[in-house]
Design a protein around this motif. Structure first.
Motif, mmCIF file in Angstrom:
data_model
loop_
_atom_site.group_PDB
_atom_site.id
_atom_site.type_symbol
_atom_site.label_atom_id
_atom_site.label_comp_id
_atom_site.label_asym_id
_atom_site.label_seq_id
_atom_site.Cartn_x
_atom_site.Cartn_y
_atom_site.Cartn_z
ATOM 1 N N LYS A 496 117.911 23.992 -3.555
ATOM 2 C CA LYS A 496 117.899 23.020 -2.473
ATOM 3 C C LYS A 496 118.979 23.410 -1.453
ATOM 4 O O LYS A 496 119.968 24.049 -1.797
ATOM 5 C CB LYS A 496 118.181 21.617 -3.026
ATOM 6 C CG LYS A 496 117.171 21.172 -4.070
ATOM 7 C CD LYS A 496 117.634 19.927 -4.811
ATOM 8 C CE LYS A 496 116.671 19.588 -5.955
ATOM 9 N NZ LYS A 496 117.155 18.472 -6.790
ATOM 10 N N VAL A 498 122.189 22.867 0.525
ATOM 11 C CA VAL A 498 123.371 22.091 0.156
ATOM 12 C C VAL A 498 124.429 22.250 1.246
ATOM 13 O O VAL A 498 124.735 23.382 1.666
ATOM 14 C CB VAL A 498 123.937 22.570 -1.200
ATOM 15 C CG1 VAL A 498 125.170 21.757 -1.572
ATOM 16 C CG2 VAL A 498 122.876 22.471 -2.286
ATOM 17 N N ALA A 502 129.691 19.644 0.333
ATOM 18 C CA ALA A 502 129.185 18.776 -0.735
ATOM 19 C C ALA A 502 129.895 19.070 -2.054
ATOM 20 O O ALA A 502 130.342 20.204 -2.297
ATOM 21 C CB ALA A 502 127.683 18.971 -0.899
ATOM 22 N N TRP A 509 121.287 21.388 -7.831
ATOM 23 C CA TRP A 509 120.844 22.188 -6.690
ATOM 24 C C TRP A 509 119.601 23.014 -6.999
ATOM 25 O O TRP A 509 119.002 23.593 -6.088
ATOM 26 C CB TRP A 509 121.966 23.142 -6.261
ATOM 27 C CG TRP A 509 123.232 22.470 -5.825
ATOM 28 C CD1 TRP A 509 123.393 21.159 -5.477
ATOM 29 C CD2 TRP A 509 124.519 23.078 -5.711
ATOM 30 N NE1 TRP A 509 124.706 20.906 -5.147
ATOM 31 C CE2 TRP A 509 125.426 22.068 -5.283
ATOM 32 C CE3 TRP A 509 125.002 24.358 -5.923
ATOM 33 C CZ2 TRP A 509 126.776 22.324 -5.065
ATOM 34 C CZ3 TRP A 509 126.351 24.616 -5.709
ATOM 35 C CH2 TRP A 509 127.229 23.611 -5.277
ATOM 36 N N SER A 538 123.687 26.980 1.769
ATOM 37 C CA SER A 538 123.860 26.056 2.897
ATOM 38 C C SER A 538 122.909 26.406 4.042
ATOM 39 O O SER A 538 122.753 25.627 4.981
ATOM 40 C CB SER A 538 125.309 26.093 3.403
ATOM 41 O OG SER A 538 125.607 27.332 4.026
ATOM 42 N N ARG A 620 128.382 29.135 0.117
ATOM 43 C CA ARG A 620 128.015 28.125 1.119
ATOM 44 C C ARG A 620 128.783 28.442 2.396
ATOM 45 O O ARG A 620 130.016 28.473 2.376
ATOM 46 C CB ARG A 620 128.344 26.715 0.617
ATOM 47 C CG ARG A 620 127.445 26.255 -0.506
ATOM 48 C CD ARG A 620 127.701 24.810 -0.881
ATOM 49 N NE ARG A 620 129.008 24.632 -1.505
ATOM 50 C CZ ARG A 620 129.476 23.454 -1.939
ATOM 51 N NH1 ARG A 620 128.738 22.358 -1.793
ATOM 52 N NH2 ARG A 620 130.667 23.380 -2.490
#
Length: 628
Positions: A496, A498, A502, A509, A538, A620
């Motif tokens: 997912k 992210v 976060a 995730w 991300s 990320r």
């Protein structure tokens, strides 16, 4: 051909729509006493599991004309014969308290037959029977029944339980057509797959359907037809075994062809046993027929009364689908896999205008966890089960440290790198002396089982099987740098998106929804060894993989690599780009699990220091999620 060659395993169906007449037919055991049925199954236990008890005549003042028959159904048994987990070497258990195995199902079936009357019940299966546990692997490859002459444990148990018909699932093709034909020759019940046809024809290679007769005192007999349908994905997932030999046609079109034939042959009631989910979606793309078409069959094919379906490993107690042409209601049910549930259809029939018809129908599931294994069915497979338990506990090597797969879905772990180490070494040895030997070798592996573990000290076949739980074989193909980058972007859809700030919660995730599936399974998160890259979760899908490097240098778009990959992925399983059309350099049909065992045995020691390289990581916005 096997020693059963006098029993022709390949029916020579006529090409016409009316089939042949013979389609119509009237201690260290690993099994503890707490798994075994002692005495008769209690009706109260079955009631708690969902069994409603004996049927009554249909209401409405027509009891003198009505008869209720019960159709029981299993699916996706996957060689679970007793309530045992071969990977844990212990009684099966999960957080929901489920139980597995056909010996457990037998306890429920016997009680229902006693309540309903054996002459009012039928038992069908919707496929994926002979593959799935180490027991299935063992009797197909280690001590194959095709060579020993032994009865396959699933055939032995299903014959003892008097199955009335069994449909083929896609995993029936995993060990090749010769093995499948041999298993079919051992089965007492007809084994069905109307849409699996001889290549380039519409002639079924297997039996399309059967008609079972139920006698009724003072009335004409009830003739129940069962049509078997298998999954079109066979031609992708087992391409090596079926290409040029078997094609699998559309389920809806096949049912439209055969249901009228069954009615013309005298079937009062038509049941479909389909190894196909009911979502109407497919895990693959292209022109191949729909993978999960069971509900579409109900909607689009008139003349069907009930559908037993499987493949998705879900539990669907009852689904009612209206046929779009006639408005008739079709009752559907899918039992949970591995023998955890039994589907039970109750069909109240009325005799009108010279034939039986369904007046009312319903379905529900019976949970097998409130009964225990039937001792007769444990005894049938005890010696074969014991042999597999001994095999699984055979040591293969010593590990210098404990290695876990628990974090393999978001970290580059040593235990998954070991799979890549074996695959790389096997391919390198195979291509030595060939032109491809000059290509750099990379390898693909996926986290099949988060519970996999190599202990410090002795590593057994059980440990290896727990890491590599599928019966895949090793192949090698050629991909370019550009193709590998696109492949990795596809794989990274597993996560997912992210936000950079976060909280770190990697388990939340994974398994992202994609246009192809509501949830991406762990086995579709492929990781490469041999090239270096990051996965930036991300970023949006398609923009997550950093530029690839190989031995510190950027990989060019046209740079070629030799890619070690399993046959499922190379044949198109999962829909990954490029790999299914890539040139194949190596395909010796070596089982990857067996390659791991052989490599570990030859080395004697498993030491992560010698092979574990953290060549990929999650980031990320460019910042690593995890720090050393």
């Amino acid at each position: 051909m096997s020693e059963h060659s006098n029993h022709d395993p390949v029916p020579r169906w006529c090409s016409c729509d009316v089939p042949d007449d013979d389609l119509v037919e009237s201690g260290d055991t690993g099994i503890t006493r707490r798994n075994i049925l002692i005495g008769a199954t209690a009706a109260s236990a079955l009631a708690a599991a969902g069994w409603a008890g004996p049927a009554v005549a249909a209401p409405g003042g027509k009891g003198d004309k009505s008869v209720t028959i019960t159709i029981m159904g299993t699916s996706d048994l996957h060689t679970n014969v007793v309530n045992w987990d071969y990977y844990k070497d212990a009684t099966y258990s999960d957080s929901a308290g489920n139980a597995v195995g056909l010996a457990r199902v037998a306890s429920v079936v016997k009680q229902i037959r006693a309540d309903r009357g054996a002459d009012r019940t039928l038992l069908f299966d919707a496929g994926d029977t002979i593959q799935g546990t180490p027991l299935g692997f063992y009797y197909a490859t280690v001590e194959p029944v095709t060579e020993t002459g032994a009865t396959h444990p699933m055939a032995a148990q299903m014959n003892a339980l008097d199955y009335d018909a069994v449909a083929l699932g896609n995993h029936e093709f995993n060990y090749g057509l010769e093995f499948l034909d041999h298993w079919i020759s051992q089965m007492d019940a007809p084994v069905l797959a109307a849409n699996a046809v001889h290549a380039r024809t519409k002639v079924p290679r297997f039996r399309p359907y059967a008609i079972k007769t139920i006698k009724v005192k003072g009335r004409p007999p009830i003739r129940v037809g069962v049509l078997g349908l298998t999954n079109p994905g066979v031609v992708i997932w087992d391409k090596a075994n079926v290409e040029g030999k078997v094609e699998v046609l559309d389920l809806v079109a096949t049912a439209k062809r055969w249901v009228p034939v069954m009615r013309a042959q005298g079937a009062d009631i038509v049941v479909v046993s389909a190894h196909s989910g009911d979502s109407g979606t497919s895990s693959y793309s292209g022109d191949l027929p729909n993978e999960n078409a069971a509900a579409l069959v109900a909607e689009q094919v008139p003349g069907i009364d009930a559908i037993l379906f499987g493949h998705a490993h879900r539990e669907v107690p009852e689904r009612i689908v209206a046929n779009l042409q006639t408005g008739a209601k079709v009752v559907m049910s899918e039992p949970k896999n591995w023998g955890q549930r039994l589907s039970v259809f109750d069909l109240a029939l009325e005799f009108e205008r010279g034939r039986w018809r369904v007046a009312t129908s319903s379905a529900h599931l019976v949970n097998t966890n409130t009964v225990v294994d039937d001792p007769e069915f444990v005894a049938i497979v005890r010696s074969q089960h014991d042999a597999v338990v001994r095999y699984m506990n055979s040591p293969v090597a010593n590990s210098t440290t404990e290695m876990l797969a628990a974090e393999s879905c978001w970290k580059d772990t040593a235990i998954l790198d070991y799979v890549n180490e074996v695959q790389t070494a096997t391919v390198a040895a195979a291509v030595a002396g060939t032109p491809e030997a000059s290509l750099p070798i990379v390898s693909i592996a996926a986290p099949f089982n988060r519970a996999a573990r190599f202990p410090a000290g002795s590593v057994t076949i059980k440990d290896v099987a727990g890491l590599y739980i599928y019966d895949n074989t090793l192949m090698a193909s050629v991909l370019t740098g550009k193709q590998i980058k696109e492949y990795l972007e596809f794989s990274a859809e597993y996560y997912k998106q992210v936000a950079p700030e976060a909280p770190v919660d990697p388990a939340a995730w994974t398994n992202a929804q994609t246009p192809r599936a509501a949830s991406t399974p762990d086995y579709n998160y492929d990781q490469f060894s041999g090239v270096e890259y990051t996965v930036d979760i991300s970023k949006p899908v398609g923009q997550r993989i950093s530029p690839l490097t190989f031995e510190g240098a950027a990989v060019s778009d046209d740079q070629q690599f030799l890619v070690a990959v399993n046959n499922y992925r190379q044949s198109g399983g999962g829909g990954f780009p490029h790999i299914a059309t890539a040139p194949v350099v190596y395909n010796a049909q070596v089982a990857i699990r067996e390659a791991i065992v052989a490599y570990a045995s030859a080395q004697g020691t498993i030491d992560p220091v010698s092979f574990h390289v953290e060549n990929w990581k999650l980031v990320r916005n460019g910042v690593p999620v995890f720090t050393p």
